[in-house]
Design a protein around this motif. Sequence first.
Motif, short mmCIF file in Angstrom:
data_model
loop_
_atom_site.label_atom_id
_atom_site.label_comp_id
_atom_site.label_asym_id
_atom_site.label_seq_id
_atom_site.Cartn_x
_atom_site.Cartn_y
_atom_site.Cartn_z
N ALA A 153 1.07 -0.80 0.02
CA ALA A 153 -0.34 -0.43 0.16
C ALA A 153 0.99 1.23 -0.33
O ALA A 153 2.26 1.23 0.47
CB ALA A 153 -0.78 -0.04 2.04
N ALA A 154 1.11 2.54 -0.45
CA ALA A 154 1.20 3.22 -0.69
C ALA A 154 1.21 4.17 0.21
O ALA A 154 -0.59 4.43 0.80
CB ALA A 154 0.80 4.31 -1.75
N VAL A 155 2.37 4.74 0.46
CA VAL A 155 2.13 5.15 2.69
C VAL A 155 3.16 6.42 1.85
O VAL A 155 4.43 6.32 1.91
CB VAL A 155 3.04 4.57 3.55
N SER A 156 2.80 7.47 1.71
CA SER A 156 4.10 8.49 1.51
C SER A 156 5.35 8.92 3.10
O SER A 156 4.77 8.36 3.43
CB SER A 156 3.06 9.38 0.78
N THR A 157 6.09 9.17 2.68
CA THR A 157 6.47 10.32 3.43
C THR A 157 5.94 11.26 4.28
O THR A 157 6.24 11.60 5.35
CB THR A 157 8.00 11.23 3.23
N GLU A 158 5.35 12.15 3.66
CA GLU A 158 4.07 13.40 4.07
C GLU A 158 3.08 12.28 5.36
O GLU A 158 2.76 12.35 6.09
CB GLU A 158 3.03 13.64 3.33
N ASP A 159 3.10 11.06 4.29
CA ASP A 159 1.57 10.31 5.72
C ASP A 159 2.17 9.18 6.68
O ASP A 159 1.83 10.01 7.57
CB ASP A 159 1.53 9.33 4.73
N ARG A 160 3.66 9.40 7.04
CA ARG A 160 4.81 8.54 7.64
C ARG A 160 4.75 9.71 8.43
O ARG A 160 5.27 9.67 9.95
CB ARG A 160 5.41 8.09 7.79
N ARG A 161 5.19 11.48 8.31
CA ARG A 161 5.28 12.43 8.94
C ARG A 161 3.92 12.73 9.43
O ARG A 161 3.90 13.02 11.15
CB ARG A 161 5.21 13.79 7.39
N THR A 162 2.66 12.24 9.57
CA THR A 162 1.26 13.32 9.58
C THR A 162 1.54 11.77 10.86
O THR A 162 0.74 11.89 11.86
CB THR A 162 0.43 13.08 8.54
N ALA A 163 1.85 10.36 10.53
CA ALA A 163 1.73 9.51 11.41
C ALA A 163 2.72 9.71 13.53
O ALA A 163 1.99 9.52 14.20
CB ALA A 163 1.99 7.91 11.12
N ILE A 164 3.30 9.89 12.47
CA ILE A 164 4.70 10.80 13.72
C ILE A 164 4.34 12.03 14.83
O ILE A 164 3.99 11.80 15.79
CB ILE A 164 5.50 10.94 13.10
N VAL A 165 3.26 12.84 14.17
CA VAL A 165 2.76 13.95 14.78
C VAL A 165 1.75 13.26 15.87
O VAL A 165 1.13 13.39 17.08
CB VAL A 165 2.51 14.46 14.02
N HIS A 166 0.55 11.99 14.95
CA HIS A 166 -0.61 11.70 15.47
C HIS A 166 0.44 10.69 16.94
O HIS A 166 -0.61 10.97 18.18
CB HIS A 166 -1.03 10.74 15.26
N TYR A 167 1.48 10.41 16.82
CA TYR A 167 1.78 9.60 18.23
C TYR A 167 2.07 10.51 18.71
O TYR A 167 2.32 10.01 20.20
CB TYR A 167 2.43 8.63 17.49
N ARG A 168 2.92 11.32 18.87
CA ARG A 168 3.49 12.28 19.67
C ARG A 168 2.23 12.34 20.58
O ARG A 168 2.32 12.87 21.71
CB ARG A 168 4.24 13.98 19.18
N GLU A 169 1.11 12.87 20.10
CA GLU A 169 -0.50 13.82 20.70
C GLU A 169 -0.45 12.11 21.84
O GLU A 169 -0.51 12.62 22.91
CB GLU A 169 -1.41 13.36 20.37
N LEU A 170 -0.29 10.81 21.67
CA LEU A 170 -0.40 9.93 22.34
C LEU A 170 0.84 9.68 23.40
O LEU A 170 0.37 10.02 24.77
CB LEU A 170 -1.16 8.93 21.67
N PHE A 171 1.73 9.80 22.91
CA PHE A 171 2.72 9.87 24.34
C PHE A 171 2.80 11.12 24.88
O PHE A 171 3.27 10.64 25.88
CB PHE A 171 4.13 10.23 22.97
N GLU A 172 2.84 12.49 24.44
CA GLU A 172 2.99 13.56 25.43
C GLU A 172 1.86 13.11 26.54
O GLU A 172 2.27 13.06 28.17
CB GLU A 172 2.96 13.94 25.10
N ASP A 173 0.53 12.70 25.95
CA ASP A 173 0.19 11.83 26.90
C ASP A 173 -0.02 11.53 27.97
O ASP A 173 0.08 11.16 28.63
CB ASP A 173 -2.00 11.89 26.03
N LEU A 174 0.59 9.80 27.57
CA LEU A 174 0.85 9.03 28.23
C LEU A 174 2.36 9.12 29.49
O LEU A 174 2.27 8.72 31.15
CB LEU A 174 1.37 7.69 27.31
N VAL A 175 2.84 9.99 28.88
CA VAL A 175 3.81 10.81 29.90
C VAL A 175 3.35 11.40 30.95
O VAL A 175 3.89 11.23 31.74
CB VAL A 175 5.37 10.98 28.88
#
Length: 187
Positions: A153-175
């Motif tokens: 499946a096509a996963v662009s660099t921009e998609d991956r960047r967006t995912a990292i930003v999304h993960y950061r939201e949960l990361f910060e909340d969990l920490v």
Amino acid sequence: MSAGVWAIIVVIAIVVVAALVAFLVWPALRRQRLRRRFGPEYDRTVQERADRKTAERELAERERRHSQLRLRDLSDDEKRVYFTRWTEVQERFIDDPAGALTEADRLVTTIMSVRGYPTENYEQQLADLSVEHAEPLGHYRAAHDIATRPAGAAVSTEDRRTAIVHYRELFEDLVGVSDQGKKDVKQ
């Protein structure tokens, strides 16, 4: 009739009226409490279930299960370690976006596990996290959807960047630190 009989009739009437009011008001109070607790996850669950009552029963069951988990906060040292690892994930993104995304997912899962959340089943993770981390849960879903796209499946660099930003939201909340706390922990 005597005054005693009237008093008993009045007390019974008051009890019946109070029970009726409680019966009518309780669902609204429960709904309001669940909405406050689960935020956008409340609306999502109501949409996905057959009816509001079923959804509210599920959310109450999530709370019950969550209360049985042995959760803990991270120590300041652990927070520092995880912030350092998060910074490394972001730095890795420049040269290896796919690897950074995999590592972001792994890091968030590790923090969940260290805090006491079961991590074997994604759907159960969502249910357990929804009780205390409902706000960033939509971000986690979006990140996970990108990170787990099927091979080919096509996963662009921009998609991956967006995912990292999304993960950061949960990361910060969990920490579990505020913006000021992030500055303090990093020092």
